[in-house]
Design a protein around this motif. Structure first.
Motif, PDB file in Angstrom:
ATOM      1  N   UNK A  57       0.833  -1.203   0.000  1.00  0.00           N
ATOM      2  CA  UNK A  57       0.000   0.000   0.000  1.00  0.00           C
ATOM      3  C   UNK A  57       0.869   1.255   0.000  1.00  0.00           C
ATOM      4  N   UNK A  58       1.879   1.281   0.827  1.00  0.00           N
ATOM      5  CA  UNK A  58       2.750   2.457   0.893  1.00  0.00           C
ATOM      6  C   UNK A  58       3.475   2.660  -0.428  1.00  0.00           C
ATOM      7  N   UNK A  59       3.972   1.597  -1.017  1.00  0.00           N
ATOM      8  CA  UNK A  59       4.679   1.716  -2.298  1.00  0.00           C
ATOM      9  C   UNK A  59       3.749   2.265  -3.382  1.00  0.00           C
ATOM     10  N   UNK A  60       2.524   1.773  -3.424  1.00  0.00           N
ATOM     11  CA  UNK A  60       1.564   2.249  -4.425  1.00  0.00           C
ATOM     12  C   UNK A  60       1.183   3.709  -4.184  1.00  0.00           C
ATOM     13  N   UNK A 114       3.585   6.852  -4.975  1.00  0.00           N
ATOM     14  CA  UNK A 114       3.581   7.378  -6.336  1.00  0.00           C
ATOM     15  C   UNK A 114       2.466   8.411  -6.502  1.00  0.00           C
ATOM     16  N   UNK A 115       1.345   8.254  -5.815  1.00  0.00           N
ATOM     17  CA  UNK A 115       0.170   9.100  -6.005  1.00  0.00           C
ATOM     18  C   UNK A 115       0.030  10.229  -4.993  1.00  0.00           C
ATOM     19  N   UNK A 116       0.928  10.337  -4.051  1.00  0.00           N
ATOM     20  CA  UNK A 116       0.837  11.392  -3.036  1.00  0.00           C
ATOM     21  C   UNK A 116       0.830  10.797  -1.643  1.00  0.00           C
ATOM     22  N   UNK A 117       0.989  11.622  -0.650  1.00  0.00           N
ATOM     23  CA  UNK A 117       1.116  11.173   0.737  1.00  0.00           C
ATOM     24  C   UNK A 117       0.014  11.798   1.581  1.00  0.00           C
ATOM     25  N   UNK A 118      -0.763  10.986   2.282  1.00  0.00           N
ATOM     26  CA  UNK A 118      -1.839  11.473   3.143  1.00  0.00           C
ATOM     27  C   UNK A 118      -1.667  10.921   4.557  1.00  0.00           C
TER      28      UNK A 118
END
Length: 75
Positions: free
Chosen positions: A23-26, A29-33
């Motif tokens: 999940x973290x790897x995916x 790439x799309x942003x950090x929340x």
């Protein structure tokens, strides 16, 4: 603890850690929340547990070897 149970425990801990790692790897790439932060903290917690188990097993092994050596000397 014997070698087989140690290997099994390492496999179990690895299996527990793999979904959060994916999940973290995916998501990296799309942003950090906040959700990603919590997932990363979960991974860190599992890694800390694994580190503790490895430390504990090494100490138990050293104690077992020392006890065996003491028994051999006593004989």
């Amino acid at each position: 603890m014997d070698r087989e149970s140690i290997i099994k425990a390492i496999g179990v801990e690895t299996a527990k850690a793999s979904p959060p790692v994916a999940v973290v790897a995916h998501q990296a790439v799309n942003g950090w929340t906040m959700s990603h932060t919590l997932t990363a903290l979960t991974i860190a917690y599992v890694a800390a547990q694994l580190g503790y188990l490895l430390w504990k097993w090494r100490n138990e092994r050293a104690e077992r070897i020392a006890k065996q050596a003491a028994c051999e000397v006593a004989q």
